[in-house]
Design an enzyme around this catalytic site. Structure first.
Site, PDB file in Angstrom:
ATOM      1  N   GLN A 292      18.901  25.583 -25.902  1.00 33.35           N
ATOM      2  CA  GLN A 292      18.501  24.774 -25.486  1.00 33.35           C
ATOM      3  C   GLN A 292      17.809  25.953 -23.813  1.00 33.35           C
ATOM      4  OE1 GLN A 292      18.400  21.312 -25.320  1.00 33.35           O
ATOM      5  NE2 GLN A 292      17.511  21.687 -23.162  1.00 33.35           N
TER       6      GLN A 292
ATOM      7  N   ASP B 137      12.457  24.800 -33.858  1.00 31.98           N
ATOM      8  CA  ASP B 137      11.688  24.243 -32.180  1.00 31.98           C
ATOM      9  C   ASP B 137      10.683  24.836 -32.430  1.00 31.98           C
ATOM     10  OD1 ASP B 137      13.442  22.522 -30.583  1.00 31.98           O
ATOM     11  OD2 ASP B 137      14.008  23.742 -29.634  1.00 31.98           O
TER      12      ASP B 137
ATOM     13  N   LYS C 249      20.345  14.576 -28.985  1.00 36.81           N
ATOM     14  CA  LYS C 249      20.186  15.581 -29.627  1.00 36.81           C
ATOM     15  C   LYS C 249      21.568  15.867 -31.251  1.00 36.81           C
ATOM     16  CE  LYS C 249      17.498  18.248 -27.826  1.00 36.81           C
ATOM     17  NZ  LYS C 249      16.996  19.939 -27.274  1.00 36.81           N
TER      18      LYS C 249
END
Ligand code: NDP
Length: 282
Positions: A94, A117, A50
């Site tokens: 994460q 997200d 990422k």
């Protein structure tokens, strides 16, 4: 019939080029903050990817790596710091988090306009109520992008989704419904799954069971999107038996090189969107 391959790697590359062009026009570099707790190997690799993807398109990205034994308070305190930092446009945590941490509680601490997200209840609620301001989770958005690029207008197409998780199945169902698909969501208690998938114009497999989808589950010419990431004898494979299903499908995504690269590109897209939203509301 042999299916045409949907090349997620190429689509993602093209999208990243477009994003890089957009980033060049900005006064400042958008910034993504990634919070990684613990030492899960796959997570460390995902986060490195990422960061690289962000930097490749001209954004900046910091990975805030906290020790495995970090307390909920410590993680939340970092999120608050990032929420209050005007230089940070997007924040992600994460997953999976170490077991002693409550992931729902932690995700809820991310300010909604930095929740790139789209896992927080606010953004989920916006998506489920068909509000255009939602940040939509990257994987469903990537799947949708691939479907639109491949099939064009999706109105009226019957999609069967295998899996109902909050990060793939459910948001994808809403996204497709918002775009006029007819959607059937299936899960581990669904009866006669192959009979349902066999009726679909589009099948999206996201259940995490290696090669469960076979050619007799698929209508001739249907589009098959494989979200699954599994390993058999160390080799990566999806939830679709690719070699078998490609004999009947019209279009199919490979694993690797399908949904995975699109997910990362869509996260970058969301970070750019966050930057734009935060800077146009000033
Ligand atoms: P989860 O484990 O959270 O959810 C799996 C879903 O599949 C559940 O809804 C479960 O049903 C359903 N399921 C399990 N067994 C069956 C079955 N036999 N028949 C039908 N449905 C079943 O997984 P995720 O959604 O997080 O991930 C799914 C897969 O996608 C994994 O392989 C994951 O690695 C991959 N993934 C890939 C990404 C990418 O970028 N390519 C991103 C995210 C995930 P129930 O709800 O009843 O338990």
């Amino acid at each position: 019939m042999t299916a045409q391959i949907i090349d997620g790697k190429l689509m993602a590359q093209n999208l990243r080029k477009e994003l890089a062009e957009e980033v060049k026009k900005l006064n400042k570099q958008p910034h993504l903050a990634v919070i990684l707790v613990g030492n899960d190997e796959a997570s460390i690799i995902y986060d490195r990817n990422k960061k690289k993807a962000a930097e490749d398109i001209g954004m900046t990205c910091d990975i805030h790596h906290l020790p495995e034994e970090s307390s909920e308070e410590e993680v939340i305190s970092l999120i608050n710091e990032l929420n209050n930092d005007n230089n940070v446009n997007g924040i992600i945590v994460q997953m999976p988090l170490p077991k002693h941490l409550d992931s729902n509680k932690i995700i809820e601490q991310i300010q909604a306009n930095k929740d790139v997200d789209g896992f927080g209840f606010y953004n989920m609620g916006l998506l489920h109520s068909n509000n255009k301001n939602a940040f939509i989770a990257a994987t469903p958005q990537g799947v949708f992008y691939m479907l639109q690029k491949t099939l064009g207008d999706l109105s009226g197409l019957h999609t069967v989704i295998i899996g109902r998780s909050n990060i793939v199945g459910r948001p994808l169902a809403s996204l497709l419904l918002n775009n006029h698909c007819t959607v059937t969501v299936t899960h581990s208690k669904t009866k006669n799954l192959p009979e349902l998938t066999k009726q679909a114009d589009i099948v999206v497999a996201a259940c995490g069971i290696a090669k469960i989808v076979k050619k007799d589950w698929i209508k001739n010419g249907a589009t098959v999107i494989d979200v699954g990431i599994n390993r058999i004898d160390g080799k990566l494979c999806g939830d679709v038996d690719f070699e078998d299903v490609k004999e009947v499908a019209g279009f199919i995504t490979p694993v690797p090189g399908g949904v995975g690269p699109m997910t990362v590109a869509m996260l970058m897209n969301n970070t750019l969107l966050a930057y734009i939203k935060q800077n146009t509301s000033l």
